[in-house]
Every structure is written in structure tokens, then in C-alpha cells.
Design an enzyme around this catalytic site. Structure first.
Site, mmCIF file in Angstrom:
data_model
loop_
_atom_site.group_PDB
_atom_site.id
_atom_site.type_symbol
_atom_site.label_atom_id
_atom_site.label_comp_id
_atom_site.label_asym_id
_atom_site.label_seq_id
_atom_site.Cartn_x
_atom_site.Cartn_y
_atom_site.Cartn_z
ATOM 1 N N TYR A 203 0.812 -1.236 0.000
ATOM 2 C CA TYR A 203 0.000 0.000 0.000
ATOM 3 C C TYR A 203 0.836 1.273 0.000
ATOM 4 O O TYR A 203 2.043 1.213 0.117
ATOM 5 C CB TYR A 203 -1.087 -0.028 1.060
ATOM 6 C CG TYR A 203 -0.773 -0.127 2.529
ATOM 7 C CD1 TYR A 203 0.458 0.151 3.072
ATOM 8 C CD2 TYR A 203 -1.807 -0.504 3.398
ATOM 9 C CE1 TYR A 203 0.665 0.080 4.436
ATOM 10 C CE2 TYR A 203 -1.596 -0.586 4.771
ATOM 11 C CZ TYR A 203 -0.359 -0.286 5.283
ATOM 12 O OH TYR A 203 -0.161 -0.357 6.626
ATOM 13 N N GLU A 204 0.171 2.379 -0.228
ATOM 14 C CA GLU A 204 0.859 3.670 -0.462
ATOM 15 C C GLU A 204 1.829 3.581 -1.644
ATOM 16 O O GLU A 204 2.868 4.229 -1.646
ATOM 17 C CB GLU A 204 1.604 4.142 0.790
ATOM 18 C CG GLU A 204 0.762 4.289 2.028
ATOM 19 C CD GLU A 204 -0.402 5.242 1.872
ATOM 20 O OE1 GLU A 204 -0.418 6.017 0.913
ATOM 21 O OE2 GLU A 204 -1.318 5.202 2.708
ATOM 22 N N GLY A 205 1.453 2.822 -2.657
ATOM 23 C CA GLY A 205 2.315 2.631 -3.821
ATOM 24 C C GLY A 205 3.139 1.371 -3.646
ATOM 25 O O GLY A 205 4.030 1.332 -2.809
#
Lengths: 600, 600
Positions: B440-442
Site C-alpha cells: 500500500y501507499e504505492g
């Protein structure tokens, strides 16, 4: 929902083109029967079983798990019918000894089938899988009577087998073992003790379960030299083979685990259960190691199996999922975005897994042929060489394949992004299931110690010298071959690193044994990378040869071209890791051993 | 059951001795308040909260998970009380802007507190954690009215915040986003669409939730240039701050995931919900990236946090579990066996985790100070340099720390052998929880692309040149220092590899952009290893200096000696990996890109 298609084409390539198993028709019993047609039929049928029967139960097994009620273990819905199908299909008897109803086919075919089954459903496949090791121990160490009494039912799949080593306070260090075996007047023993982590220790799939149990006969030596191995059936077996009374053993609990929920991991209580000494008294450990070695190869294949199935599902996602554009500009301008597989970093992950599993398959199946050479080859020197090689490479394959199996399932999960973290994608089950293979049958650190402490120094390094000779011979033979030099040159460099590391070990591990332990895992990886590099160089040679000299024009040219690219990837993107391992080895044990325990 | 003790001593070492935050008292608001006494009090109180309140709920959260009933999400038992304790303790306001009720303390203290909370209970900590990013976005892009309306309640912890980016068909590629925002006569918008994977999207912890939602205003540009960001509160907020009517948004489902079960990962339906444009129309992505960058640093710390707690529990097991004997002979001959920690390969695993987390803590907290410099430093050049460095190192920390967080939790699980695979040990939860941070968050591959495609070439490589300058300056300054040469020399070698790799990229990534993508992850690892190597060399310098020049004799000599050993381990056993990464980089993209998609 994940799916699985058995990689039959690649298996056939390894068996027929790389290993050329027809070479052994004259020397190894069972190989004459393994004609290309028979192999094709077996692989096709095993594929059907794995794809249609076992794979659909994989997620169910994970979700439902096993249930213990009043001492009875219920496997997940569908497992019992599937097991019946496996047994009735004759799969457990595939490589079994013909004297006891086995088909006597080459071990490598058994590996291929077990790879498929484990890809489809690892937790399920452990039920018949563990039986294989128990059969082997009884075949080698059992009396004629024991063989006659137990082997036919185990080889047919009517009964399963287990291995009982671990106790609550003792895992790796079996010298601490406490379970007792009191001799009885009739020559049998009464077994008492608690065993934990017993895979398939209790279940509802078969009418009987044959436990092989390590225990101490009172009065024997302390430590590992006082351990004996016993056959302890769930139901006693009468002389005529019929089932007798229930034995005094029971499943006290099933473990709640990270994965392989479909397999019952049991705490087993032996309360004066009747057992029969298998092999010599106090010689239980060597016999158990016979099982362990076969089991370690099977576990290595589990690592490969989870990488394969995770790869297939990640690949399908990467071909379908539209996200972003190629760095070179839109490749599919008519679509809203390009599929993930245009992205180099996605390809890095997929290729890493692809070359691992295809290389590992080549190496594992080679090991499968080696097993048959050890057991059946008429020439003593051939047997000894095979034994040296397999002994050296078994811990290497067990540790590296399972480590990379876990790395691979995680790379595949990563390809799906957030969707990979969701249970329904099935990817995280592959990760959780693959994780156990790094631990059981000897944690991977133990494999590295086995390699460096036992297999490497044995017979003055005879086994590793054999490896050096084989790889160096290959490199020298093809050193002037321009087409092969992109493969031979990196392999030769990696080999020299391994040679340097081996010399370092010889110089430094005797004066300070911690040096051996401290570098053991890096050394294991170095051996694995050279062994896989050698496989990939061979693959490149075979495929380039086929492309230059096609026997007919209808062959699948792309298959061979693709293999050459994979070999290139391995040489350029995986084999350079040998440099880091060598540097770490040469740094020795100091920085690990200086700190006192309380400083950690 | 696992336990957790906050590593307060190491945090203080980093904050006071390595970063010397008192340097900034004159230039950075809030630092004057961060006296050693205040820092000690805050860390002690946060430790108590984490150890006593949050950690005991970690396993419960995993087991019970979240429950959706008629649109209402119930968090696991105990979470609501714990959240109340967190909010009443003033923790959400620690680093908040004083204009809106925040305490305005240094960002680095916020990182230390969030590390502790995440070690204790990662799923729980995401509820307040995500709010931090939403606060930041509103602080930077919001109107005065929006700030006044939302920030005080979010900074006080009365409300939480979320980020709504992902849709079923679009994750990384936000250009595909479909959610719509129809302008209304009163200046507000009506938001319609479906968002997935919304962490803390709905819960029972607070009276309101402030969603930040990406959507398209009809008529805007296609792709990412037509995306706007909206504040969409669960309950509308009246001008006087009181809660108004329920907004037309709801949680449609919560995801069944591999881990972080205690955090509700929601599918959110927006059915004409009222939203308020945050910042400029069509400028949603840049604003969202403000949040993302702060969030990425927080996620990097999550990787570190799971490594720390897993390490503590593995260490305890390795000190207590008796198994086998030291290779040098029995170290505890009076016991049945030696504890695991005598074994070099066990120490290899523990030391690998220890030097990762301690090095990562040093680097992450440095980044924390950098955030304050960017926001508050009066000197423009200082701000710009800090921005360059943080921009470059944020994706590096996010990807490397979370990859290593996962590797570390697995090494720790491995130390427990079969017991680590059992749920009750708690180790496998750390593994499953840590896994999401790589995604997550890229996803980490996106971080590598951000580094190579955006941060590296920006301003003609100004940021990486700054890194080269800092590390090279250090190496040159201490090149003749014999005591430091075991640290300076390997660091200088690693730096040269990074320089070579950077030059390779400059030469080859323009002509063939796939080269950039193909080597991006290896390049990211190379930057990470150099950055951590620099931290460890600094640690060695500071500690050797302290040992040579103690300010008084009562200091904890062993602490500094141990740090020097860890630095040695990093140089000898981790930094050599730079050689492999460079070799892989120099092999370029060919072997990844040759195969057509159908050949995989």
C-alpha cells in the site's frame, strides 16, 4: 479464484531432452517401462487429477481446515473423496517396489506427479506424501515380516504413514528426546510419550495410520545414540493383515497454524501403545534419516510447486490487468491502458520466478534419477558417485528451493498489488502454505549445517570435488563455443567463487568451527546458484543445439528460443548474487560472535 | 504470547546523539520545547501506552477482525476504548499545528511514537495514522474555512481521516479513475463512485470520518490531469462545527485479507455524497501526493516497527530455548543443551534484523528532522536541500524498509522453527501484517519507478549529487582515521558502485527507457544500502568517539561497544550486496524484455 495447469511440456523437456532418461533403460529396472508414451500418459492423467480434483479443494481446505472432535480428526470437505480417487487411481503405488504391489516406475516420475499434486493442493498432498518416506524406511530397515505386513497396504494407499520425531522441548536436537519404549515379553514395546507437529498424525482418509516413532529403550545410551525407531500402527495389524484392536495412541490437539490448514498437524499422545522395533535398537536416527532425506527432496519440490502455481496465477493477472503505459509508449493504444506485463519491473518479478522454477525442476528431476541410480544401478562406482552428489545437493535443494518458493510466492502476490493481499485471490494462501517448507524436515539453517558440517567434509570433500569436476569439465569443453560463451563464462566465474569459498572454509572452519556455522547459509546459496547455473547452461546448450539441428521442421521453435532467454536472465540477473555470498563468507564469523547474548 | 518493550534507549541515542536535535533549537519552531526531559517523558509515556494498552489488543484484533453489520463497522473488542485513551492522551495532536490545537513538537517525535504504536499494534495504529496524512493535505491545500472546520477535530483525534484513491479497475494508474464530482449551485459537489481498499474507511471509533476522495469534475481533462480532490465527511459539518446530516456514503463491504485484520479495509460507495473541493480543480493528484509522501514515510516506519517487535520475541525465544550445543563445545554444560543464541546461523538471522532496524531507525528519524526543516526552516537553501534529500529517500525508505520488514519478520519466525508457524506464538501475525506495507501507499515497484524516473533525473540529478557529496565528504574526512577505516572503506566502495550505477543509468535509460524500469529495484536497493551504510558509519564514529572521550565514567560502555559491532556486521555482511545489485544493473533490460508476453 486461482487455477492451475500442470506444466507438462516443461516436465517432458526435462525428462526426455535434458535428462534423457532413455539412457538408463539397460541399467535401471523400471526405466524400460517409462517409454515416452507411458510418461505422457502418466503426466496427462496426473495433470487431470491435480487440476480437476485436487486444485478445487485447495481454498476449501484452507478455509475449513481440520476439526478434532472426541479424538477424531475430520479433514476438510471433499478431501476424503479426493483421497479415495488418488488411491484408486494407483498413484501411491507409482514408484513402489513391485514385490509389494508397486509399479516400480522411475522415481523421477513420482517427483513430477508429486510436484503437480502439491501445486494443486499442498496440504492435501502431504497425506500421501509423508507415507512415501515411511514406506522407504520400512523397505530399508524392516524385517521381511514387517515389510509383508505393512508395505502392501501403504503402497496401495489403503493406509498412510507418519514420522514422529518432535517433542515439546526437542525439535532439531533429538538427543533431548524423552519418549520411552518399554520392551515386552513378546518382543514388542510399549511406547509412552508426547509428540508434536505430527503432520497427518490423525485423519479420516484411511482405515489405518502407520506411525514411525522415535523413542528410547530404557538403559540405552544418552543422547542421539540411544534413540530407536518403532512402527506404531493406529490399529494393530494381525498376522493375516486384518486390522486388530485400537492401539493406545490418540490425537490430543490439532495446531492452529499460519497455513496448510487442510493438513492436520497433530499433538500425539502415546500411552503405552504397542510398537515394533524397526531396524536395530539405538539405531533409530540413521533409519529416520533415510526417511528424512527422501522427505527433504519432496519438500524441495513443494517449494518449486508453490512457485509454479503462484506464477501461473500472477501471470494471468499481469496479462489481463490494464494499468499504466509501457515506458516506450502505449503498446495497446486502443485500450485504456497497457497490461501489467509490459512493465519491466513486473517482468523482473515474473522472470525471477520463472527461471527459479524451471531451473529447480531440472535440478530436482536430475536428483530423482539419482535416487534410482543409488537404489538400482549395477555399478558400485556409479552408485557411490550418485550418493555423494545427492547427499551434497539434498540439503541445498531443500533450503534453497523452499526459500525461493517463499520468495517466489511473494513476488507473485506482489504482482497483483492490493488484490494479492485479499484472500479471494488465493495468492496469500500460496505464501502461507509455502512458508512451512522452510521449516519442516529440518529448518533451512539445519540444512546449511548439514551441508557444511557433514556433507562437505565427508571423504575429504569427495562430493564437492565431484561437483567442481562436472561443472569445470562442462565449462572447459565449451569454452571456445561462441554461441555458448554467454552461459559458460558466468558459470565459470561462479564456479571459481565457489572454489574460493570452499578453500576459505577448509582453511578457517577447523581452527574456528563458528566460521563454518556463520557462513553455512551463504555457502549453501553459492552451491545452489552454481548447480542451477549449470542446469541453465545445459538447457542453453540443448536448446541451441535443437535450434541449429532440428530433427524436423514442425518442432516448437519458440519453446527452445524462450528457454535460451531464460538462461540468459539467470546468468545476468541471478548468478551475480554469488559475488555477494562469497564476500560475506570471507568476512567469517567475527561480527556474528562478538556480542554476548545479553547485548542482542 | 508475544510481548513488546519500546526501544526507548535506542530512540534516545538516535535523537540526541546521532541527530543531535538540539542543533535546531534556534531555527526550527517546536524544537526548543523538545528538551531531553520532554523527549524522555514523551517516549516513556508512549511506551507505556503501546506496551500496556495497544499490544495486548494485537492478537485479539487479528483473531476477531472487523465486522460489518447493516452498514456499521465494528472494530475488534477493546479498540474503541484504546482509541479513546489515545485521543485523550493527546497523541494525535503531538506534532499538529498549534493554530489548530496541535502541540507543534518535532516531526521526529511523532515518528518515534508511531513506531512504538505500530510495533505494538499495526492494525490499530492505522486508524490515527491515516488521519495524519489527511491533516497534512488539508493544512497545505485547504482554505482557511476548511482548515478551521476540519483540522481542530482531526488534530484532537475526535475525527479520523482517510484517503480514497483506488477503484476496482484502477490502482497505480489513477488516470483510469472514474468517480465523478458534479458541481452544485452552492459551490459544493456531489460525489459518485466506488472506492476500494479504503483503510479505516468506516469504523466505530469516532463520531465522524473525513474522507479525502479523488474524483473527476465532468468536462475536465482526461487522465491524471483531470482529477480533483474532495473533502467528503461521513457526517456533514455545520459552519459552527457541529455535526449535521449523514452524507450519502457508505461502506459496502469489508475485505477479507491476509493480515491487519484489526483494520477495516472498506469498499466505499459514494452515492451523490456532498463534497468540498480541496485545493484547485484538476490539481487533486499533486495534493494527494503531499499526503502520499508523508504516508510513505509512515509506512517505511511500519516496516521497521514489525521487524523490531518480531526481533524482540525471536530474541527471547533464542535465549530461552535449549537446543543443540555450540560448535565450540558446550557453553552451558550444566544444562541439557545450550540456548539457540550460541549458534552462528541463529545469530546471523538475529543480527541481520538488528542492524536493519537500528540502521533504519537512524535513517527514518533523520528523515523526520528533514520534514521539519522543509516546513519550518527560515533558510531557503536549507529547505531546498532537505526537500531534495527527502524526495529522493522517501521511496527508497518506503520500499527497502518494508521489504526488509517482511524479510525480518520471516527471519524471526524462522528462529522459532515449527513453533513460529503456530498462531499462538504471534510470529506469523507479524509476517502477515508486515506484508501489506510492501503494497500500500504505492507498491514497492512503483517506489522504484518514482526514484529512477522522477526523483533521480529531477533538476539534473541534483538530489543524488547531494547524496554523493555528503557520503564522499564523510569518507574523505575520515579516510586516514585508522579506527574508522573498517567502516569508511566499505562505505566508499559501496558509494563508488552507486556512482557507477548512476552513470550507467544516465547513459542507458534515455536511449531505452525500459533500462530504467528494469534496473529500478536494484538501483533502489543500492541507494538504500549506501544510505544505511552511511548511517552505520556515523554510528561507529559517534560511538567510538564516546568510548574514547567519555563525558563521565558512569556511561553505558557496553551500549556503545555493541553499536560498533553492529556497524561492523553491516559493513561485512550486508553491504557486499551492493556488488550483486551493480552487476544486475549493468546487465540492463534485454533479458527481461525479449520474451513476448505469450512466452511467459
Amino acid at each position: 479464484m486461482p487455477s492451475y495447469t500442470a506444466p507438462v511440456r516443461d516436465m517432458q523437456f526435462v525428462i526426455h531432452e535434458l535428462l534423457k532418461i532413455d539412457r538408463y533403460v539397460a541399467t535401471l529396472p523400471g526405466f524400460a517401462e517409462a517409454t515416452p508414451e507411458t510418461v505422457a500418459a502418466i503426466l496427462a492423467e496426473a495433470a487431470r487429477l491435480s487440476e480437476d480434483v485436487l486444485q478445487p479443494l485447495n481454498a476449501i481446505g484452507d478455509r475449513e481446515g481440520c476439526r478434532l472432535e472426541n479424538g477424531v480428526v475430520f479433514t476438510p470437505p471433499g478431501f476424503k473423496d479426493a483421497y479415495t480417487a488418488v488411491a484408486e487411481g494407483g498413484w501411491p503405488s507409482l514408484i513402489g517396489h513391485p514385490d509389494y504391489g508397486g509399479q516400480g516406475l522411475p522415481y523421477v516420475l513420482g517427483l513430477a506427479v508429486s510436484e503437480m499434486m502439491a501445486s494443486a493442493n499442498m496440504a492435501f498432498t502431504m497425506y500421501p506424501g509423508l507415507t512415501t518416506g515411511a514406506i522407504e524406511a520400512i523397505e530399508i530397515a524392516g524385517s521381511d515380516e514387517q515389510k509383508a505386513l505393512f508395505l502392501p497396504s501403504m503402497i496401495s494407499g489403503r493406509w498412510t504413514g507418519t514420522m514422529n520425531l518432535t517433542e515439546p522441548h526437542c525439535g532439531t536436537d533429538l538427543g533431548l528426546l524423552r519418549s520411552k519404549a518399554e520392551p515386552q515379553a513378546d518382543g514388542s514395546y510399549r511406547i509412552t510419550g508426547t509428540k508434536i507437529f505430527i503432520s497427518a498424525g490423525e485423519h479420516d482418509l484411511t482405515e489405518n495410520i502407520v506411525h514411525l516413532v522415535l523413542a528410547r529403550i530404557p538403559g540405552g545410551p544418552d543422547g542421539v545414540k540411544g534413540i530407536s525407531l518403532f512402527i506404531v500402527p493406529k490399529y494393530r495389524v494381525e498376522a493375516d493383515g486384518r486390522l486388530g484392536a485400537r492401539n493406545a495412541l490418540s490425537c490430543g490437539a490439532i495446531e492452529e497454524k499460519m497455513g496448510i490448514h487442510g493438513n492436520a498437524t497433530c499433538l500425539m499422545n502415546y500411552d503405552g501403545a504397542i510398537g515394533y522395533l524397526l531396524g536395530e535398537a539405538h539405531q533409530g536416527l540413521p533409519t529416520m534419516f533415510i526417511m528424512m532425506n527422501a522427505a527433504r527432496l519432496a519438500v524441495a519440490v513443494q517449494g518449486l510447486s508453490q512457485a509454479e502455481v503462484a506464477y501461473q496465477n500472477a501471470l494471468q493477472y499481469c496479462k489481463e490487468r490494464l494499468q499504466g503505459r509501457s515506458l516506450r509508449g502505449a503498446q495497446y493504444p486502443d485500450q485504456a491502458a497497457d497490461p501489467l506485463i509490459v512493465h519491466p519491473d513486473i517482468r523482473r518479478m515474473l522472470m525471477t520466478v520463472k527461471v527459479f522454477q524451471e531451473g529447480a525442476r531440472a535440478l530436482a528431476y536430475w536428483a530423482g534419477v539419482t535416487v534410482d541410480i543409488i537404489r538400482k544401478h549395477p555399478d558400485a562406482e556409479a552408485r557411490q558417485k550418485a550418493e555423494d552428489l545427492l547427499g551434497l545437493l539434498t540439503p541445498v535443494m531443500k533450503a534453497y528451493f523452499t526459500d525461493m518458493g517463499f520468495v517466489s510466492t511473494n513476488l507473485c502476490l506482489q504482482c497483483l498489488g492490493g488484490h494479492g493481499y485479499i484472500v479471494a485471490s488465493g495468492m496469500e494462501q500460496f505464501v502461507r502454505d509455502a512458508r512451512i517448507a522452510q521449516i519442516y524436515e529440518g529448518a533451512n539453517g539445519i540444512q546449511a549445517l548439514d551441508l557444511v558440517g557433514r556433507k562437505l567434509p565427508a571423504h575429504k570433500g569427495r562430493a564437492i570435488q565431484l561437483v567442481f569436476g562436472i561443472v569445470r569439465g562442462f565449462c572447459e569443453k565449451y569454452t571456445d563455443n561462441a554461441a555458448l560463451s554467454p552461459f559458460v563464462k558466468p558459470l565459470a566465474d561462479a564456479l571459481e567463487r565457489l572454489v574460493t569459498a570452499t578453500q576459505w572454509l577448509m582453511r578457517h572452519a577447523v581452527s574456528n568451527p563458528d566460521n563454518g556455522g556463520a557462513v553455512s547459509m551463504d555457502y549453501l546459496y553459492l552451491v545452489a546458484l552454481v548447480a542451477l547455473g549449470y542446469q541453465w547452461a545445459q538447457v542453453a546448450r540443448v536448446c541451441k543445439n535443437k535450434l541449429s539441428n532440428p530433427d524436423d521442421d514442425s518442432f516448437d521453435r519458440a519453446f527452445y528460443q524462450n528457454k535460451v532467454v531464460c538462461a540468459q536472465f539467470f546468468m545476468e540477473k541471478i548468478l551475480p548474487e554469488t559475488a555477494a555470498h562469497l564476500a560475506k563468507i570471507q568476512a567469517g564469523a567475527d561480527s556474528l560472535m562478538i556480542l554476548p547474548a545479553e547485548a542482542f
